[in-house]
Design a protein around this motif. Structure first.
Motif, short mmCIF file in Angstrom:
data_model
loop_
_atom_site.label_atom_id
_atom_site.label_comp_id
_atom_site.label_asym_id
_atom_site.label_seq_id
_atom_site.Cartn_x
_atom_site.Cartn_y
_atom_site.Cartn_z
N GLY A 1 41.93 33.20 -15.96
CA GLY A 1 42.64 34.45 -15.68
C GLY A 1 43.57 34.46 -14.50
O GLY A 1 44.39 35.35 -14.38
N PHE A 2 43.46 33.48 -13.62
CA PHE A 2 44.13 33.66 -12.33
C PHE A 2 45.65 33.72 -12.41
O PHE A 2 46.29 34.29 -11.55
N ASP A 3 46.24 33.15 -13.45
CA ASP A 3 47.71 33.23 -13.53
C ASP A 3 48.16 34.02 -14.75
O ASP A 3 49.30 33.89 -15.19
N ALA A 4 47.28 34.89 -15.26
CA ALA A 4 47.59 35.60 -16.49
C ALA A 4 48.92 36.35 -16.40
O ALA A 4 49.81 36.15 -17.23
N ILE A 5 49.06 37.18 -15.39
CA ILE A 5 50.27 37.99 -15.30
C ILE A 5 51.29 37.33 -14.39
O ILE A 5 52.48 37.30 -14.69
N LEU B 1 36.60 36.67 -15.14
CA LEU B 1 37.91 36.65 -15.80
C LEU B 1 38.71 37.88 -15.38
O LEU B 1 39.89 37.80 -15.01
N ASN B 2 38.03 39.03 -15.42
CA ASN B 2 38.70 40.27 -15.08
C ASN B 2 39.11 40.31 -13.62
O ASN B 2 40.18 40.80 -13.29
N LEU B 3 38.24 39.80 -12.78
CA LEU B 3 38.56 39.76 -11.36
C LEU B 3 39.82 38.90 -11.15
O LEU B 3 40.73 39.27 -10.41
N ALA B 4 39.86 37.76 -11.84
CA ALA B 4 41.01 36.88 -11.71
C ALA B 4 42.27 37.54 -12.25
O ALA B 4 43.35 37.42 -11.66
N ILE B 5 42.13 38.29 -13.35
CA ILE B 5 43.30 38.99 -13.90
C ILE B 5 43.78 40.05 -12.91
O ILE B 5 44.98 40.21 -12.69
N LEU B 6 42.82 40.72 -12.31
CA LEU B 6 43.18 41.73 -11.30
C LEU B 6 44.00 41.09 -10.17
O LEU B 6 45.05 41.60 -9.77
N PHE B 7 43.54 39.94 -9.70
CA PHE B 7 44.29 39.26 -8.63
C PHE B 7 45.66 38.82 -9.13
O PHE B 7 46.64 38.87 -8.39
N SER B 8 45.72 38.39 -10.37
CA SER B 8 47.00 37.90 -10.88
C SER B 8 47.98 39.05 -11.08
O SER B 8 49.18 38.86 -11.03
N VAL B 9 47.46 40.26 -11.31
CA VAL B 9 48.35 41.41 -11.41
C VAL B 9 48.85 41.79 -10.02
O VAL B 9 50.02 42.08 -9.81
N THR C 1 47.93 32.21 -4.75
CA THR C 1 47.21 33.21 -3.97
C THR C 1 46.04 33.76 -4.77
O THR C 1 44.92 33.85 -4.27
N SER C 2 46.31 34.10 -6.03
CA SER C 2 45.24 34.73 -6.80
C SER C 2 44.15 33.72 -7.12
O SER C 2 42.96 34.08 -7.12
N ALA C 3 44.52 32.46 -7.34
CA ALA C 3 43.51 31.44 -7.62
C ALA C 3 42.62 31.25 -6.40
O ALA C 3 41.39 31.24 -6.50
N LEU C 4 43.25 31.13 -5.24
CA LEU C 4 42.47 30.91 -4.02
C LEU C 4 41.57 32.10 -3.71
O LEU C 4 40.42 31.93 -3.30
N LEU C 5 42.12 33.28 -3.92
CA LEU C 5 41.33 34.48 -3.65
C LEU C 5 40.13 34.55 -4.60
O LEU C 5 39.02 34.88 -4.18
N GLY C 6 40.38 34.21 -5.86
CA GLY C 6 39.29 34.22 -6.83
C GLY C 6 38.20 33.25 -6.42
O GLY C 6 37.01 33.59 -6.41
N ILE C 7 38.61 32.06 -6.01
CA ILE C 7 37.62 31.05 -5.62
C ILE C 7 36.93 31.47 -4.33
O ILE C 7 35.72 31.26 -4.17
#
Lengths: 358, 323
Positions: free
Chosen positions: A131-135, A215-223, A230-236
């Motif tokens: 999810g991290f690069d979805a959007i 997955l949802n958390l990662a999508i949230l970060f990617s939005v 950034t969103s990948a690192l934040l998710g991890i």
């Protein structure tokens, strides 16, 4: 010899599942929706196209293939390690009950963590990677504004990404569960009882819910963040915080409240409650609770129990229904966290002005 | 022709304190090619986003083909093809696959979509590369694929946001010709935004000049030029030199200038180093060249000065200050 046969069988299965299962799942998932197309105004055709594209993107993606390979190899490794010891690990301390199959998921000979440990540990990573690069990647490639200019509702893109992710996760987890079941069947030679089978299925469904939270958390970060990194690192970072740092912090807090030996039962009860609730905030703790209650039928409570509550209890395992009742709060909590993430990404995304790359 | 494709009334968009689009009124008729001309950051893209319903409108209304785009953006998007500035494609997919995906998003049946896609790819000249991945496409090819992408849904209106950005001159020319041809053939209304006056001049029926969120002037190009440069619609620059082996002695420069001024419609003549600038209401280049040669000078060059966007802005700001 047996192992070799198994391995080739498994690799064949793997190849099969990749291509066939998706199409099968498609027809499964979309049957109802096609019927609804005539009734409602919602454009199901485009939505279906989007979900299909996302799924095929996931399956073709090297990121997915590698992670899937790692997780399945880890699980298989555990399984073989467990079985190699002449099933000692499984049979030992199965106190009076004969849940061989469940032990396949929860026990190991000590060289590798058990199956459920791997799923609990790598599952979040899997969800984040889907999810991290979805959007944000769509935005960076400049495809988002092109898609938004098509007659599809704006939320469709988010829903499609989410649904595709869940489908991919479901395919993966069911594959893994069935692989373990199948190889266990060959190795042990005893078919699982209906209850064991149901427990494994329930466990699989709940682990899908757990991973879909990540997955949802990662999508949230990617939005929210424009850079995928950034969103990948934040998710991890969130994942590491939950699995490593939060328990440390919680321990420190609990230590401060530790009652003395001669404290009143009330104080001890309070301490136990605190310990329990501090743990329950984190999604991974919730999932651990779920796993142990579903896969170990003898678990009777996830929180602290007083002596009064234990009095008169018969030392036997719980039926499946009772185990599900036991984890219902945990399950609801996970679902709530998932929906919260989804809601937040929805809110951020719907209000966003979409320009080409920027 | 009376049918309105795009009808914008009192459109305003604010970003905090900054007013991006200020009380914009604009109508574009069916089948027309309209050029939206303005510098970067003038609010062109914002206007386009509002036409498509991709961003919220602060006040005013936008109607596309009679549909309010802030209330029914989906209906509008069904009829409008939009090529965003710096368009992106899925690089791992082929050109054809990219088109087919958009066709599916528009709910076009598979068979029909395939036929249409192949036809359009041929039209934009990408049939040879339709099965290679978009990652291997050049900038010009991507832009043409973008046009194909816009056309596949068979739109009534197409909106192109800076479509010629980053193309080489040859590519620009071809691209513009393609737009004109397709628009005329299918009767599509085109809204074309750019900051290059020349490109807009080449293709557009009507032009709107858009600076700082306001429409400064709007109309046909010729009338626009008259509006803007009423005193001196034509400016000619010429270079002269004295010939070394004179057959007859050249006319003194002053006298030649007098003669130039005597040519009808000439408003002003200025003499510079080795050259002159003539302002007139009419194209007088033929008369001028004859006069220079007759006077015994060599005419090195004679060219019409073209007005760029700069001149137009300059002109407008001048007028603003004078008011």
């Amino acid at each position: 010899m047996k192992n070799k046969v198994l391995r080739t069988g498994i690799s064949k299965l793997n190849a099969l599942t990749m291509s066939d299962w998706t199409s099968n799942l498609h027809s499964l998932v979309f049957r109802d929706e096609d019927a609804g197309a005539s009734k409602g105004d919602f454009p199901w055709g485009p939505f279906k196209a989007m979900v299909q594209k996302e799924i095929s993107d996931h399956f073709r993606n090297w990121r997915f293939i590698i992670l899937f390979a790692i997780i399945s190899m880890a699980c298989m490794g555990t399984l073989f390690a467990t079985l190699a010891d002449g099933m000692k690990a499984i049979v030992v301390d199965s106190s009076g009950n004969s849940f061989f199959f469940l032990n396949l998921f929860t026990k190991s000979n000590g060289t590798l963590p058990p199956f459920f440990g791997f799923v609990g540990f790598l599952g979040p990573l899997f969800g984040i990677s889907l999810g991290f690069d979805a959007i944000s990647s769509e935005q960076q490639r400049g495809t988002l504004s092109r898609i938004m200019a098509q007659p599809v509702p704006r939320d469709s893109i988010l829903n499609a990404k989410f649904l595709a992710g869940i489908i991919v996760i479901s395919v993966m987890f069911f594959t893994l569960s069935f692989l373990v079941l199948g190889s266990g069947l060959i190795a042990i030679g005893i078919p699982p009882t209906a209850e064991e089978f149901m427990r494994i299925m329930v466990y699989t469904v709940l682990s899908i819910v757990y991973v879909s939270f990540w997955l949802n958390l990662a999508i949230l970060f990617s939005v929210r963040f424009k850079q995928s990194a950034t969103s990948a690192l934040l998710g991890i970072a969130v994942w590491l915080f939950c699995t490593i740092f939060y328990p440390l912090l919680a321990n420190m807090i609990i230590k401060a409240y530790e009652p003395s030996k001669f404290a009143s039962p009330k104080a001890i009860y309070f301490y136990e409650k605190l310990k329990f609730y501090l743990g329950q905030i984190m999604p991974n703790e919730l999932f651990d609770g779920i796993t142990s209650a579903i896969l170990v039928p003898s678990v009777r409570s996830l929180g602290p129990l007083s002596m009064e509550q234990l009095q008169g209890a018969i030392p036997s395992s719980l039926p499946l229904g009772q185990s599900i009742m036991l984890v219902w709060p945990q399950f609801t909590g996970l679902l709530a966290l998932t929906l919260l993430c989804f809601l937040l990404s929805y809110m951020v995304f719907m209000k966003r002005e979409i320009r080409s790359r920027g | 022709m009376a049918e309105k494709s795009i009808d914008i009334k009192g459109l305003t968009k604010k970003y905090g304190e900054h007013i991006a689009v200020n009380n914009l009124n604009l109508t574009i008729e069916k089948g027309e090619i309209f050029g939206l001309l303005g510098p970067n950051g003038a609010g062109k893209s914002t206007t386009i986003l509002m036409i498509l319903g991709l961003t919220e409108v602060d006040s005013g209304s936008v109607n596309v083909c009679g549909i309010d785009s802030s209330r029914y953006p989906l209906e509008v998007k069904r009829k409008v093809g939009y090529l965003p500035e710096d368009v992106g494609f899925y690089n791992d997919y082929t050109g054809l696959q990219n088109l087919m995906y958009v066709a599916r998003l528009n709910d076009i049946p598979q068979e029909e979509a395939k036929k249409a896609a192949l036809e359009i790819l041929q039209e934009v000249g990408l049939e040879d590369v339709k099965d290679s991945k978009v990652a291997s496409y050049s900038r010009g090819m991507r832009q043409r694929l973008g046009l194909a992408d816009v056309l596949i849904k068979n739109p009534e209106v197409i909106i192109l946001d800076e479509p010629t950005l980053g193309l080489d001159p040859e590519g620009v020319k071809k691209f513009l010709q393609l737009i004109v041809r397709l628009s005329r053939k299918k009767g599509i209304t085109v809204l074309f935004s750019s900051h290059h006056l020349h490109q807009i001049q080449q293709v557009c029926d009507r032009v709107g000049i858009f600076v700082k969120g306001k429409m400064l002037a709007e109309g046909k190009i010729s009338s626009l030029a008259q509006q803007l440069f009423s005193k001196n619609a034509f400016t000619l620059e010429g270079g002269i030199s004295t010939l070394t082996e004179d057959v007859e002695p050249p006319l003194p420069l002053k006298e030649m200038v007098q003669k130039m001024k005597a040519i009808p419609e000439v408003a002003n003549v200025e003499l510079g180093d080795n050259g002159f600038v003539v302002e007139s209401n009419k194209d007088v280049s033929a008369d001028l060249s004859r006069l220079v040669v007759k006077s015994g000078y060599g005419l090195n060059f004679l060219r019409k000065k073209e007005y760029g966007l700069d001149d137009i802005y300059y002109q407008y700001f001048q007028e603003d200050k004078n008011r």
